[in-house]
Design a protein around this motif. Structure first.
Motif, PDB file in Angstrom:
ATOM      1  N   VAL A  10      36.083  28.837  53.448  1.00  0.00           N
ATOM      2  CA  VAL A  10      35.009  27.951  53.010  1.00  0.00           C
ATOM      3  C   VAL A  10      33.727  28.769  52.937  1.00  0.00           C
ATOM      4  CG1 VAL A  10      33.648  25.916  53.629  1.00  0.00           C
ATOM      5  CG2 VAL A  10      36.110  25.945  54.086  1.00  0.00           C
ATOM      6  N   PHE A  11      33.096  28.792  51.759  1.00  0.00           N
ATOM      7  CA  PHE A  11      31.792  29.430  51.614  1.00  0.00           C
ATOM      8  C   PHE A  11      30.716  28.393  51.888  1.00  0.00           C
ATOM      9  CE2 PHE A  11      34.162  32.288  48.630  1.00  0.00           C
ATOM     10  CZ  PHE A  11      33.852  33.494  49.242  1.00  0.00           C
ATOM     11  N   GLN A  12      29.699  28.785  52.641  1.00  0.00           N
ATOM     12  CA  GLN A  12      28.551  27.893  52.827  1.00  0.00           C
ATOM     13  C   GLN A  12      27.539  28.230  51.733  1.00  0.00           C
ATOM     14  OE1 GLN A  12      28.796  25.451  54.834  1.00  0.00           O
ATOM     15  NE2 GLN A  12      30.582  26.196  55.982  1.00  0.00           N
ATOM     16  N   THR A  13      27.213  27.278  50.905  1.00  0.00           N
ATOM     17  CA  THR A  13      26.267  27.524  49.822  1.00  0.00           C
ATOM     18  C   THR A  13      25.087  26.559  49.993  1.00  0.00           C
ATOM     19  OG1 THR A  13      27.055  25.863  48.258  1.00  0.00           O
ATOM     20  CG2 THR A  13      28.287  27.921  48.325  1.00  0.00           C
ATOM     21  N   PRO A  14      23.969  26.831  49.297  1.00  0.00           N
ATOM     22  CA  PRO A  14      22.820  25.921  49.407  1.00  0.00           C
ATOM     23  C   PRO A  14      23.186  24.490  49.038  1.00  0.00           C
ATOM     24  CG  PRO A  14      22.209  27.930  48.247  1.00  0.00           C
ATOM     25  CD  PRO A  14      23.689  27.987  48.446  1.00  0.00           C
ATOM     26  N   ALA A  17      29.222  23.055  51.567  1.00  0.00           N
ATOM     27  CA  ALA A  17      30.416  23.872  51.797  1.00  0.00           C
ATOM     28  C   ALA A  17      31.301  23.857  50.551  1.00  0.00           C
ATOM     29  CB  ALA A  17      31.182  23.320  52.989  1.00  0.00           C
ATOM     30  N   PHE A  18      31.870  25.033  50.253  1.00  0.00           N
ATOM     31  CA  PHE A  18      32.772  25.130  49.093  1.00  0.00           C
ATOM     32  C   PHE A  18      34.072  25.786  49.530  1.00  0.00           C
ATOM     33  CE2 PHE A  18      34.732  27.306  45.561  1.00  0.00           C
ATOM     34  CZ  PHE A  18      34.792  26.286  44.615  1.00  0.00           C
ATOM     35  N   GLN A  19      35.165  25.077  49.339  1.00  0.00           N
ATOM     36  CA  GLN A  19      36.461  25.617  49.760  1.00  0.00           C
ATOM     37  C   GLN A  19      37.057  26.479  48.652  1.00  0.00           C
ATOM     38  OE1 GLN A  19      39.079  23.118  51.950  1.00  0.00           O
ATOM     39  NE2 GLN A  19      40.207  24.967  52.490  1.00  0.00           N
ATOM     40  N   GLY A  38      44.993  32.576  37.310  1.00  0.00           N
ATOM     41  CA  GLY A  38      44.271  31.330  37.567  1.00  0.00           C
ATOM     42  C   GLY A  38      42.952  31.339  36.818  1.00  0.00           C
ATOM     43  N   ARG A  39      42.370  30.168  36.701  1.00  0.00           N
ATOM     44  CA  ARG A  39      41.079  30.067  36.002  1.00  0.00           C
ATOM     45  C   ARG A  39      40.003  30.830  36.744  1.00  0.00           C
ATOM     46  NH1 ARG A  39      39.162  24.312  33.838  1.00  0.00           N
ATOM     47  NH2 ARG A  39      37.422  25.666  33.358  1.00  0.00           N
ATOM     48  N   SER A  40      38.921  31.086  36.057  1.00  0.00           N
ATOM     49  CA  SER A  40      37.760  31.670  36.711  1.00  0.00           C
ATOM     50  C   SER A  40      37.323  30.726  37.839  1.00  0.00           C
ATOM     51  CB  SER A  40      36.650  31.792  35.665  1.00  0.00           C
ATOM     52  OG  SER A  40      35.571  32.447  36.234  1.00  0.00           O
ATOM     53  N   GLY A  41      37.114  31.294  39.027  1.00  0.00           N
ATOM     54  CA  GLY A  41      36.686  30.476  40.160  1.00  0.00           C
ATOM     55  C   GLY A  41      37.837  29.875  40.964  1.00  0.00           C
ATOM     56  N   ALA A  42      39.083  30.213  40.581  1.00  0.00           N
ATOM     57  CA  ALA A  42      40.244  29.624  41.264  1.00  0.00           C
ATOM     58  C   ALA A  42      40.467  30.196  42.663  1.00  0.00           C
ATOM     59  CB  ALA A  42      41.498  29.832  40.415  1.00  0.00           C
ATOM     60  N   GLY A  43      39.837  31.340  42.949  1.00  0.00           N
ATOM     61  CA  GLY A  43      39.971  31.930  44.290  1.00  0.00           C
ATOM     62  C   GLY A  43      40.687  33.269  44.309  1.00  0.00           C
ATOM     63  N   LYS A  44      40.949  33.841  43.130  1.00  0.00           N
ATOM     64  CA  LYS A  44      41.739  35.074  43.048  1.00  0.00           C
ATOM     65  C   LYS A  44      41.064  36.243  43.775  1.00  0.00           C
ATOM     66  CE  LYS A  44      41.693  35.128  38.505  1.00  0.00           C
ATOM     67  NZ  LYS A  44      40.814  33.963  38.249  1.00  0.00           N
ATOM     68  N   SER A  45      39.778  36.455  43.475  1.00  0.00           N
ATOM     69  CA  SER A  45      39.078  37.595  44.115  1.00  0.00           C
ATOM     70  C   SER A  45      38.923  37.365  45.607  1.00  0.00           C
ATOM     71  CB  SER A  45      37.682  37.792  43.520  1.00  0.00           C
ATOM     72  OG  SER A  45      37.785  38.067  42.165  1.00  0.00           O
ATOM     73  N   THR A  46      38.643  36.129  45.967  1.00  0.00           N
ATOM     74  CA  THR A  46      38.489  35.815  47.393  1.00  0.00           C
ATOM     75  C   THR A  46      39.793  36.153  48.121  1.00  0.00           C
ATOM     76  OG1 THR A  46      37.015  34.029  46.755  1.00  0.00           O
ATOM     77  CG2 THR A  46      37.819  33.999  49.015  1.00  0.00           C
ATOM     78  N   PHE A  47      40.905  35.796  47.496  1.00  0.00           N
ATOM     79  CA  PHE A  47      42.212  36.090  48.102  1.00  0.00           C
ATOM     80  C   PHE A  47      42.406  37.601  48.253  1.00  0.00           C
ATOM     81  CE2 PHE A  47      46.816  36.906  47.526  1.00  0.00           C
ATOM     82  CZ  PHE A  47      47.242  36.360  48.719  1.00  0.00           C
ATOM     83  N   ASP A 173      41.402  44.257  41.091  1.00  0.00           N
ATOM     84  CA  ASP A 173      40.705  43.011  40.760  1.00  0.00           C
ATOM     85  C   ASP A 173      40.245  43.058  39.311  1.00  0.00           C
ATOM     86  OD1 ASP A 173      39.601  40.562  40.992  1.00  0.00           O
ATOM     87  OD2 ASP A 173      38.027  41.109  42.410  1.00  0.00           O
ATOM     88  N   GLU A 174      40.992  42.420  38.447  1.00  0.00           N
ATOM     89  CA  GLU A 174      40.698  42.411  37.011  1.00  0.00           C
ATOM     90  C   GLU A 174      40.482  43.833  36.474  1.00  0.00           C
ATOM     91  OE1 GLU A 174      40.878  39.704  35.405  1.00  0.00           O
ATOM     92  OE2 GLU A 174      40.511  38.082  36.807  1.00  0.00           O
ATOM     93  N   PRO A 175      41.439  44.737  36.692  1.00  0.00           N
ATOM     94  CA  PRO A 175      41.213  46.141  36.316  1.00  0.00           C
ATOM     95  C   PRO A 175      41.077  46.353  34.817  1.00  0.00           C
ATOM     96  CG  PRO A 175      43.514  45.799  36.848  1.00  0.00           C
ATOM     97  CD  PRO A 175      42.800  44.526  37.194  1.00  0.00           C
TER      98      PRO A 175
HETATM   99  N1  LIG Z   1      29.884  34.790  48.464  1.00  0.00           N
HETATM  100  C1  LIG Z   1      30.093  33.566  47.941  1.00  0.00           C
HETATM  101  N2  LIG Z   1      29.307  32.521  48.283  1.00  0.00           N
HETATM  102  C2  LIG Z   1      29.526  31.301  47.782  1.00  0.00           C
HETATM  103  N3  LIG Z   1      30.525  30.996  46.916  1.00  0.00           N
HETATM  104  C3  LIG Z   1      31.334  31.996  46.534  1.00  0.00           C
HETATM  105  C4  LIG Z   1      31.159  33.329  47.013  1.00  0.00           C
HETATM  106  N4  LIG Z   1      32.115  34.099  46.454  1.00  0.00           N
HETATM  107  C5  LIG Z   1      32.847  33.295  45.661  1.00  0.00           C
HETATM  108  N5  LIG Z   1      32.384  32.036  45.706  1.00  0.00           N
HETATM  109  C6  LIG Z   1      32.921  30.877  44.981  1.00  0.00           C
HETATM  110  O1  LIG Z   1      34.292  30.715  45.346  1.00  0.00           O
HETATM  111  C7  LIG Z   1      35.064  30.360  44.196  1.00  0.00           C
HETATM  112  C8  LIG Z   1      36.191  31.347  44.023  1.00  0.00           C
HETATM  113  O2  LIG Z   1      35.626  32.593  43.620  1.00  0.00           O
HETATM  114  P1  LIG Z   1      36.535  33.836  43.231  1.00  0.00           P
HETATM  115  O3  LIG Z   1      35.618  34.959  42.895  1.00  0.00           O
HETATM  116  O4  LIG Z   1      37.546  34.056  44.278  1.00  0.00           O
HETATM  117  O5  LIG Z   1      37.254  33.281  41.923  1.00  0.00           O
HETATM  118  P2  LIG Z   1      38.147  34.071  40.869  1.00  0.00           P
HETATM  119  O6  LIG Z   1      39.381  33.251  40.683  1.00  0.00           O
HETATM  120  O7  LIG Z   1      38.335  35.475  41.277  1.00  0.00           O
HETATM  121  O8  LIG Z   1      37.257  33.974  39.565  1.00  0.00           O
HETATM  122  P3  LIG Z   1      37.012  35.081  38.405  1.00  0.00           P
HETATM  123  O9  LIG Z   1      38.287  35.103  37.644  1.00  0.00           O
HETATM  124  O10 LIG Z   1      35.881  34.506  37.637  1.00  0.00           O
HETATM  125  O11 LIG Z   1      36.696  36.369  39.070  1.00  0.00           O
HETATM  126  C9  LIG Z   1      34.096  30.316  43.017  1.00  0.00           C
HETATM  127  O12 LIG Z   1      33.732  28.974  42.786  1.00  0.00           O
HETATM  128  C10 LIG Z   1      32.916  31.114  43.480  1.00  0.00           C
HETATM  129  O13 LIG Z   1      31.723  30.641  42.912  1.00  0.00           O
END
Ligand SMILES: Nc1ncnc2c1ncn2[C@@H]1O[C@H](COP(=O)(O)OP(=O)(O)OP(=O)(O)O)[C@@H](O)[C@H]1O
Length: 252
Positions: A10-14, A17-19, A38-47, A173-175
């Motif tokens: 969960v990211f804490q944003t202004p 909270a964003f899961q 997955g779509r942009s924002g699906a969580g791939k990079s976070t994973f 990551d998206e090489p």
């Molecule tokens: N440091 C952060 N603080 C707050 N929210 C974040 C942070 N990093 C990522 N997010 C949010 O978490 C969600 C997942 O982000 P992530 O970068 O994992 O997606 P992604 O699937 O890799 O997208 P993309 O394909 O666009 O890179 C997004 O909605 C993003 O805005």
């Protein structure tokens, strides 16, 4: 072997909270080639970032050979990262340095800090760096400054740098995101080659479904932080693709 157990973040944003990851569990055996889609924002990079300890998840475990790397002390984490090559969309090279110097950076994890700071690499480090430069077919460019190379060549330097770490695992990551279709294929082909010939485990985030299907042994699809598909490329049907990319209004 990597085992991800009940991973949530969960990211804490202004705006509250964003899961970004929700209850992700999966195992990646040694030698696997996994495409994360997955779509942009699906969580791939976070994973991906949790897999090398760049991000500490809110909950869950990432077990590598049985050790949870999400809670490792800094020194132990550094030791783990030595064997994990990370390839970025933006290449993350030092533009004014040569190909060889950039690839040698892949050896830094094996040197005492003072040697690294002084650039005192061993003959062994040079041998490995040159071997990896040759593997990505850039031997003739060894002394060239990286900022004189094309995008495709720069990404090959980044791959050679990751391979110079003698990694067990490559995270990419998206090489191919900044490359044209032909060069994108080349990057995937190189990664596939290392996976097949050297047994390096590869986990790659990729936007292009066709490339994922063509090169990966396994596809893991994220939708809004959750795994919605995990299986062989052939098993990924068009209905599911619509769901993953939220192409139909019914999925919204
Ligand atoms: N440091 C952060 N603080 C707050 N929210 C974040 C942070 N990093 C990522 N997010 C949010 O978490 C969600 C997942 O982000 P992530 O970068 O994992 O997606 P992604 O699937 O890799 O997208 P993309 O394909 O666009 O890179 C997004 O909605 C993003 O805005």
């Amino acid at each position: 072997m990597i085992e991800v157990r009940d991973l949530s973040h969960v990211f804490q944003t202004p705006r509250g909270a964003f899961q970004a990851l929700a209850e992700v569990s999966l195992a990646i055996p040694r030698g696997d080639f996994v495409a994360i889609i997955g779509r942009s924002g699906a969580g791939k990079s976070t994973f991906l970032r949790t897999l090398n300890g760049l991000l500490t998840p809110s909950r869950g475990q990432v077990l590598v050979h049985g050790t949870d790397i999400t809670r490792l002390p800094k020194r132990e984490l550094q030791k783990y990262r030595r064997r994990v090559g990370f390839i970025f969309q933006q290449f993350n090279l030092v533009p004014r340095l040569s190909v060889l110097d950039n690839v040698l950076h892949g050896r830094l994890g094996y040197l005492p800090t003072w040697r690294g700071l002084l650039g005192l690499y061993t003959d062994h480090d040079y041998q490995i760096a040159r071997r990896e430069i040759a593997r990505v077919d850039l031997a003739s460019k060894e002394t060239a400054r990286v900022d004189t190379l094309s995008g495709g060549q720069q990404q090959r330097v980044a791959i050679a740098r990751a391979m110079a770490q003698e990694p067990e695992l490559i995270l990419a990551d998206e090489p191919a995101a900044n490359l044209d279709p032909v060069l994108s294929e080349e990057v995937m082909r190189i990664l596939k080659g290392f996976n097949e010939t050297l047994g390096v485990t590869v986990v790659v985030n990729i936007h292009t479904l066709e490339l994922a299907r063509k090169y990966a042994r396994r596809i893991v699809a994220f939708r809004r932080g959750r795994v919605v598909f995990d299986g062989a490329p052939e098993a990924l049907g068009e209905d599911l693709v619509d769901e993953i990319y939220e192409r139909k209004e019914t999925w919204a």
